[in-house]
Design an enzyme around this catalytic site. Sequence first.
Site, PDB file in Angstrom:
ATOM      1  N   CYS A 164      -7.669   2.260   3.544  1.00 48.68           N
ATOM      2  CA  CYS A 164      -6.558   2.054   3.269  1.00 48.68           C
ATOM      3  C   CYS A 164      -5.497   2.673   2.834  1.00 48.68           C
ATOM      4  O   CYS A 164      -4.397   2.501   4.228  1.00 48.68           O
ATOM      5  CB  CYS A 164      -6.617   1.214   2.303  1.00 48.68           C
ATOM      6  SG  CYS A 164      -7.603  -0.494   3.170  1.00 48.68           S
TER       7      CYS A 164
ATOM      8  N   LEU B 257      -1.367   5.116 -11.770  1.00 46.76           N
ATOM      9  CA  LEU B 257      -0.154   6.537 -12.851  1.00 46.76           C
ATOM     10  C   LEU B 257      -0.811   7.506 -13.143  1.00 46.76           C
ATOM     11  O   LEU B 257      -0.869   8.555 -13.900  1.00 46.76           O
ATOM     12  CB  LEU B 257       0.805   6.683 -13.566  1.00 46.76           C
ATOM     13  CG  LEU B 257       2.068   5.886 -13.355  1.00 46.76           C
ATOM     14  CD1 LEU B 257       2.761   5.305 -14.714  1.00 46.76           C
ATOM     15  CD2 LEU B 257       3.145   6.184 -12.331  1.00 46.76           C
TER      16      LEU B 257
ATOM     17  N   ASN C 290       0.888  -1.357   0.119  1.00 48.58           N
ATOM     18  CA  ASN C 290      -0.296  -0.013   0.403  1.00 48.58           C
ATOM     19  C   ASN C 290       1.008   1.398  -0.182  1.00 48.58           C
ATOM     20  O   ASN C 290       0.423   2.503  -0.468  1.00 48.58           O
ATOM     21  CB  ASN C 290      -1.073   0.034   1.614  1.00 48.58           C
ATOM     22  CG  ASN C 290      -2.344  -1.155   1.105  1.00 48.58           C
ATOM     23  OD1 ASN C 290      -2.200  -1.167  -0.208  1.00 48.58           O
ATOM     24  ND2 ASN C 290      -3.496  -1.053   1.842  1.00 48.58           N
TER      25      ASN C 290
HETATM   26  N1  LIG Z   1     -11.815  -2.211   2.838  1.00 49.78           N
HETATM   27  C1  LIG Z   1     -10.578  -2.991   2.063  1.00 49.78           C
HETATM   28  O1  LIG Z   1     -10.325  -1.999   0.644  1.00 49.78           O
HETATM   29  C2  LIG Z   1      -9.885  -3.719   2.751  1.00 49.78           C
HETATM   30  C3  LIG Z   1      -8.707  -4.123   1.264  1.00 49.78           C
HETATM   31  C4  LIG Z   1      -7.565  -4.556   2.670  1.00 49.78           C
HETATM   32  C5  LIG Z   1      -7.015  -5.259   3.484  1.00 49.78           C
HETATM   33  N2  LIG Z   1      -8.708  -4.182   4.635  1.00 49.78           N
HETATM   34  C6  LIG Z   1      -8.411  -4.441   6.270  1.00 49.78           C
HETATM   35  O2  LIG Z   1      -9.379  -5.394   6.366  1.00 49.78           O
HETATM   36  C7  LIG Z   1      -9.738  -5.592   7.669  1.00 49.78           C
HETATM   37  C8  LIG Z   1     -11.474  -4.369   7.892  1.00 49.78           C
HETATM   38  O3  LIG Z   1     -11.512  -3.323   6.607  1.00 49.78           O
HETATM   39  P1  LIG Z   1     -12.830  -2.659   5.940  1.00 49.78           P
HETATM   40  O4  LIG Z   1     -13.292  -1.950   4.955  1.00 49.78           O
HETATM   41  O5  LIG Z   1     -13.310  -4.884   5.751  1.00 49.78           O
HETATM   42  O6  LIG Z   1     -13.556  -2.834   7.403  1.00 49.78           O
HETATM   43  P2  LIG Z   1     -15.371  -2.415   7.791  1.00 49.78           P
HETATM   44  O7  LIG Z   1     -15.074  -1.410   8.421  1.00 49.78           O
HETATM   45  O8  LIG Z   1     -16.204  -2.517   6.664  1.00 49.78           O
HETATM   46  O9  LIG Z   1     -15.972  -3.714   8.474  1.00 49.78           O
HETATM   47  C9  LIG Z   1     -15.461  -4.162   9.821  1.00 49.78           C
HETATM   48  C10 LIG Z   1     -16.368  -5.312  10.480  1.00 49.78           C
HETATM   49  O10 LIG Z   1     -16.465  -5.781  11.729  1.00 49.78           O
HETATM   50  C11 LIG Z   1     -16.841  -5.422  12.396  1.00 49.78           C
HETATM   51  N3  LIG Z   1     -16.629  -5.776  14.087  1.00 49.78           N
HETATM   52  C12 LIG Z   1     -16.301  -4.764  15.082  1.00 49.78           C
HETATM   53  N4  LIG Z   1     -15.550  -5.506  15.419  1.00 49.78           N
HETATM   54  C13 LIG Z   1     -16.326  -6.319  16.131  1.00 49.78           C
HETATM   55  C14 LIG Z   1     -16.899  -7.760  16.358  1.00 49.78           C
HETATM   56  N5  LIG Z   1     -15.601  -7.955  18.499  1.00 49.78           N
HETATM   57  N6  LIG Z   1     -16.388  -8.861  16.501  1.00 49.78           N
HETATM   58  C15 LIG Z   1     -17.300  -9.460  14.648  1.00 49.78           C
HETATM   59  N7  LIG Z   1     -17.486  -7.913  14.429  1.00 49.78           N
HETATM   60  C16 LIG Z   1     -17.291  -6.681  14.872  1.00 49.78           C
HETATM   61  C17 LIG Z   1     -18.086  -4.192  11.991  1.00 49.78           C
HETATM   62  O11 LIG Z   1     -19.441  -4.547  12.504  1.00 49.78           O
HETATM   63  C18 LIG Z   1     -18.263  -4.048  10.579  1.00 49.78           C
HETATM   64  O12 LIG Z   1     -19.166  -4.554  10.013  1.00 49.78           O
HETATM   65  C19 LIG Z   1      -8.972  -3.784   8.304  1.00 49.78           C
HETATM   66  O13 LIG Z   1      -7.694  -4.448   8.837  1.00 49.78           O
HETATM   67  C20 LIG Z   1      -8.398  -2.934   6.159  1.00 49.78           C
HETATM   68  O14 LIG Z   1      -7.616  -2.152   6.822  1.00 49.78           O
HETATM   69  C21 LIG Z   1      -9.402  -3.300   4.112  1.00 49.78           C
END
Ligand SMILES: NC(=O)c1ccc[n+]([C@@H]2O[C@H](COP(=O)([O-])OP(=O)(O)OC[C@H]3O[C@@H](n4cnc5c(N)ncnc54)[C@H](O)[C@@H]3O)[C@@H](O)[C@H]2O)c1
Length: 458
Positions: free
Chosen positions: A287, A277, A235
């Site tokens: 992210c 680019l 990233n």
């Molecule tokens: N969104 C992206 O494009 C992307 C890509 C790669 C990596 N990531 C990483 O993946 C992770 C998740 O990102 P996201 O975009 O899916 O987040 P998001 O906010 O869309 O989803 C997170 C979910 O976790 C739930 N949650 C919170 N605490 C919880 C618990 N204790 N038990 C069960 N559920 C719980 C929330 O209610 C929510 O639905 C992050 O670390 C992010 O950096 C995201």
Amino acid sequence: MNVVVFGAGYVGLVTGAVLADLGHQVTLIDVNRAKVDRINRAEAPIFEFGLESLLQRVRNSHKLEATSNPSPAVSEAEIIFIAVGTPPQEDGSPNLDYVHQAAVTTGQHVNADRKYVIVNKATVPIGSANLVEMWIDDGFRQRWGESPTSDVFTVASNPEFLREGSAIHDTLYPDRIVLGSDHTWALERLAQLYRPILDQNFDPPSGLPRPSSITKIPLITTDQLSAEMIKYAANAFLSTKISFANEVANICERVGADITTVMSGIGLDTRIGSKFLNAGIGWGGSCFGKDLDALIYTALEYGYQPQLLESTRQVNSQQRRSVIKRLQEELKPVKGRRIAIWGLAFKPGTDDLRDAPALSVIQDLLHLNARVTVYDPVAMDNMQQQYPNWDIRYASSALQAIQGAHALLIMTEWDMFRQFSLEEIVGRLEMPIIIDGRNIFDPEEAKRLSIHYRGIGR
Ligand SMILES: NC(=O)c1ccc[n+]([C@@H]2O[C@H](COP(=O)([O-])OP(=O)(O)OC[C@H]3O[C@@H](n4cnc5c(N)ncnc54)[C@H](O)[C@@H]3O)[C@@H](O)[C@H]2O)c1
């Protein structure tokens, strides 16, 4: 295999649904009950191409279930993903509260006579596998009074690289799968889970054909720390590539060169590559900024000043501010003017507003006492829910948004915006001013129509 995924967000929901479609038995655990109910009704709680039909399939086949209750799914699982959010904090470090909760809950529900692989799919700071292992152990001790005697669980890292807007495609046809663990048995179990994807021997779902160039997916197995670092480095590199394009764009503007031609010219060099680019108002989303900040934070923790990464960040902030500067150069004063915004989401194909450049631009416009009307084909509901107190107007169409506006600012390069001709647009504007933050229109055509058109780097 029996799989549990904590967190049914952009990553957890798509990962869980795709694994279920490949034949695994998946339970999604999310604390948000409304989201759980929607998923069980096969309704997609987020906007993502192909997700609704995928959910319908895996709900009909009983391969996927969502719940807020970790019992009995956690104890019966072979693999438990932690895919909860890790949002940024003021100091740049990610907030690990949700990961902590999921890890402790896992520890409370695993059985002492089984072996579990617990997978960090959330993007967590380097070294977090140890931390998560400790938290799971805390949960286990809360329930059983002592730590497990044998290897009941091990924590592996499996960073996620999917892109919102093409998340299902990216999960089925990833560029690579990265697995980090010090235990061969854990790596083997995870490789078995991903076998259909690694070998590409599943039938592609309709609407998501396998790209002809793909036959097998490269698998990288390594230690946890290197796996965690791969995610951050990827990233950081991608955001640096965009900031690089923006830096060159700013120089192009000054010398009179055209950034789009310049970047095509360098992108054809296979050592550089043509992706990422595009000059514009800079990167955003959940992210890039968060992960870049976290890597900077980690470097500083270890006494290293990451100058290149800090500059990547600075160029991006400057790029967002430059939109208002361009507008002020064309429209004096901005105060009391009607400004139309096309696009809210941080990129096309998603309703995600996290760290979207449009948000900071709208905030600046409101501070300048402009009247803002926005249009986005999918992100307006999220905007209304997340920022109910912002004094902005929502248009029912792109053309309605620009009717009588003193200027148009283009913040997201949705394809639908490209369908309008500059003539059509300028005919509706009160003043012929377009700030094209995504370079979607032709500056020569704009010049011909006497539009005050400002792209980025051209
Ligand atoms: N969104 C992206 O494009 C992307 C890509 C790669 C990596 N990531 C990483 O993946 C992770 C998740 O990102 P996201 O975009 O899916 O987040 P998001 O906010 O869309 O989803 C997170 C979910 O976790 C739930 N949650 C919170 N605490 C919880 C618990 N204790 N038990 C069960 N559920 C719980 C929330 O209610 C929510 O639905 C992050 O670390 C992010 O950096 C995201």
